[in-house]
Design a protein around this motif. Structure first.
Motif, PDB file in Angstrom:
ATOM      1  N   TRP A 102     -27.631  66.797  63.876  1.00 57.08           N
ATOM      2  CA  TRP A 102     -26.279  67.224  64.223  1.00 57.08           C
ATOM      3  C   TRP A 102     -26.325  68.116  65.459  1.00 57.08           C
ATOM      4  O   TRP A 102     -25.531  67.964  66.386  1.00 57.08           O
ATOM      5  CB  TRP A 102     -25.666  67.948  63.036  1.00 57.08           C
ATOM      6  N   ALA A 103     -27.264  69.048  65.492  1.00 57.04           N
ATOM      7  CA  ALA A 103     -27.405  69.951  66.637  1.00 57.04           C
ATOM      8  C   ALA A 103     -27.716  69.158  67.905  1.00 57.04           C
ATOM      9  O   ALA A 103     -27.112  69.392  68.956  1.00 57.04           O
ATOM     10  CB  ALA A 103     -28.506  70.972  66.368  1.00 57.04           C
ATOM     11  N   ALA A 104     -28.631  68.222  67.817  1.00 59.21           N
ATOM     12  CA  ALA A 104     -28.984  67.403  68.984  1.00 59.21           C
ATOM     13  C   ALA A 104     -27.788  66.589  69.462  1.00 59.21           C
ATOM     14  O   ALA A 104     -27.552  66.461  70.672  1.00 59.21           O
ATOM     15  CB  ALA A 104     -30.156  66.491  68.648  1.00 59.21           C
ATOM     16  N   ASP A 105     -27.024  66.056  68.532  1.00 55.43           N
ATOM     17  CA  ASP A 105     -25.845  65.260  68.886  1.00 55.43           C
ATOM     18  C   ASP A 105     -24.812  66.094  69.639  1.00 55.43           C
ATOM     19  O   ASP A 105     -24.047  65.565  70.445  1.00 55.43           O
ATOM     20  CB  ASP A 105     -25.184  64.676  67.636  1.00 55.43           C
ATOM     21  N   GLU A 106     -24.764  67.385  69.375  1.00 55.08           N
ATOM     22  CA  GLU A 106     -23.778  68.277  69.998  1.00 55.08           C
ATOM     23  C   GLU A 106     -24.398  69.175  71.069  1.00 55.08           C
ATOM     24  O   GLU A 106     -23.771  70.130  71.515  1.00 55.08           O
ATOM     25  CB  GLU A 106     -23.079  69.103  68.920  1.00 55.08           C
ATOM     26  N   PHE A 107     -25.639  68.858  71.471  1.00 52.80           N
ATOM     27  CA  PHE A 107     -26.333  69.594  72.537  1.00 52.80           C
ATOM     28  C   PHE A 107     -26.438  71.088  72.244  1.00 52.80           C
ATOM     29  O   PHE A 107     -26.237  71.927  73.109  1.00 52.80           O
ATOM     30  CB  PHE A 107     -25.656  69.349  73.898  1.00 52.80           C
ATOM     31  N   ARG A 108     -26.763  71.403  70.987  1.00 51.68           N
ATOM     32  CA  ARG A 108     -26.989  72.790  70.572  1.00 51.68           C
ATOM     33  C   ARG A 108     -28.412  72.918  70.049  1.00 51.68           C
ATOM     34  O   ARG A 108     -29.019  71.937  69.624  1.00 51.68           O
ATOM     35  CB  ARG A 108     -26.047  73.189  69.430  1.00 51.68           C
ATOM     36  N   SER A 109     -28.901  74.142  70.003  1.00 54.70           N
ATOM     37  CA  SER A 109     -30.162  74.390  69.309  1.00 54.70           C
ATOM     38  C   SER A 109     -29.885  74.315  67.810  1.00 54.70           C
ATOM     39  O   SER A 109     -28.733  74.434  67.370  1.00 54.70           O
ATOM     40  CB  SER A 109     -30.704  75.781  69.664  1.00 54.70           C
ATOM     41  N   THR A 110     -30.927  74.138  67.038  1.00 48.78           N
ATOM     42  CA  THR A 110     -30.760  74.119  65.583  1.00 48.78           C
ATOM     43  C   THR A 110     -30.202  75.454  65.106  1.00 48.78           C
ATOM     44  O   THR A 110     -29.280  75.500  64.285  1.00 48.78           O
ATOM     45  CB  THR A 110     -32.103  73.817  64.890  1.00 48.78           C
ATOM     46  N   ASN A 111     -30.729  76.550  65.636  1.00 49.44           N
ATOM     47  CA  ASN A 111     -30.231  77.872  65.261  1.00 49.44           C
ATOM     48  C   ASN A 111     -28.761  78.028  65.639  1.00 49.44           C
ATOM     49  O   ASN A 111     -27.959  78.534  64.859  1.00 49.44           O
ATOM     50  CB  ASN A 111     -31.071  78.961  65.934  1.00 49.44           C
ATOM     51  N   GLY A 112     -28.410  77.585  66.832  1.00 46.24           N
ATOM     52  CA  GLY A 112     -27.019  77.652  67.278  1.00 46.24           C
ATOM     53  C   GLY A 112     -26.101  76.836  66.397  1.00 46.24           C
ATOM     54  O   GLY A 112     -24.970  77.234  66.117  1.00 46.24           O
ATOM     55  N   GLN A 113     -26.574  75.686  65.940  1.00 42.41           N
ATOM     56  CA  GLN A 113     -25.770  74.830  65.063  1.00 42.41           C
ATOM     57  C   GLN A 113     -25.536  75.509  63.720  1.00 42.41           C
ATOM     58  O   GLN A 113     -24.409  75.505  63.208  1.00 42.41           O
ATOM     59  CB  GLN A 113     -26.456  73.476  64.851  1.00 42.41           C
ATOM     60  N   ILE A 114     -26.570  76.104  63.151  1.00 46.15           N
ATOM     61  CA  ILE A 114     -26.425  76.800  61.868  1.00 46.15           C
ATOM     62  C   ILE A 114     -25.463  77.975  62.025  1.00 46.15           C
ATOM     63  O   ILE A 114     -24.591  78.191  61.172  1.00 46.15           O
ATOM     64  CB  ILE A 114     -27.797  77.248  61.329  1.00 46.15           C
ATOM     65  N   GLU A 115     -25.596  78.708  63.128  1.00 45.40           N
ATOM     66  CA  GLU A 115     -24.700  79.832  63.388  1.00 45.40           C
ATOM     67  C   GLU A 115     -23.246  79.345  63.488  1.00 45.40           C
ATOM     68  O   GLU A 115     -22.332  79.952  62.934  1.00 45.40           O
ATOM     69  CB  GLU A 115     -25.118  80.520  64.686  1.00 45.40           C
ATOM     70  N   TRP A 116     -23.025  78.222  64.167  1.00 47.91           N
ATOM     71  CA  TRP A 116     -21.680  77.650  64.316  1.00 47.91           C
ATOM     72  C   TRP A 116     -21.123  77.202  62.953  1.00 47.91           C
ATOM     73  O   TRP A 116     -19.956  77.444  62.646  1.00 47.91           O
ATOM     74  CB  TRP A 116     -21.711  76.474  65.291  1.00 47.91           C
ATOM     75  N   ILE A 117     -21.962  76.568  62.133  1.00 46.21           N
ATOM     76  CA  ILE A 117     -21.533  76.116  60.801  1.00 46.21           C
ATOM     77  C   ILE A 117     -21.077  77.305  59.959  1.00 46.21           C
ATOM     78  O   ILE A 117     -20.017  77.270  59.326  1.00 46.21           O
ATOM     79  CB  ILE A 117     -22.667  75.344  60.084  1.00 46.21           C
ATOM     80  N   VAL A 118     -21.874  78.371  59.952  1.00 43.13           N
ATOM     81  CA  VAL A 118     -21.522  79.563  59.170  1.00 43.13           C
ATOM     82  C   VAL A 118     -20.249  80.195  59.717  1.00 43.13           C
ATOM     83  O   VAL A 118     -19.342  80.566  58.955  1.00 43.13           O
ATOM     84  CB  VAL A 118     -22.693  80.575  59.150  1.00 43.13           C
TER      85      VAL A 118
END
Length: 52
Positions: A22-38
């Motif tokens: 999901w993070a790769a699909d949205e051009f985010r880091s994995t950490n950034g994706q988790i932060e965005w989800i929360v």
């Protein structure tokens, strides 16, 4: 920018791979994706004050 607090998070392998994809699909880091989800979950539940 507010200070960030380090936090260890354990996810099972299947969930982690899904978040990484999901993070790769949205051009985010994995950490950034988790932060965005929360952030989105907190905002949608009304538990996070909107920025003034």
């Amino acid at each position: 920018m507010p200070a960030k607090k380090p936090f260890a998070l354990r996810l099972d392998e299947k969930m982690m791979k899904a978040v990484e994809k999901w993070a790769a699909d949205e051009f985010r880091s994995t950490n950034g994706q988790i932060e965005w989800i929360v952030y989105e979950a907190l905002r949608k539940s009304g538990r996070l004050k909107e920025k003034e």
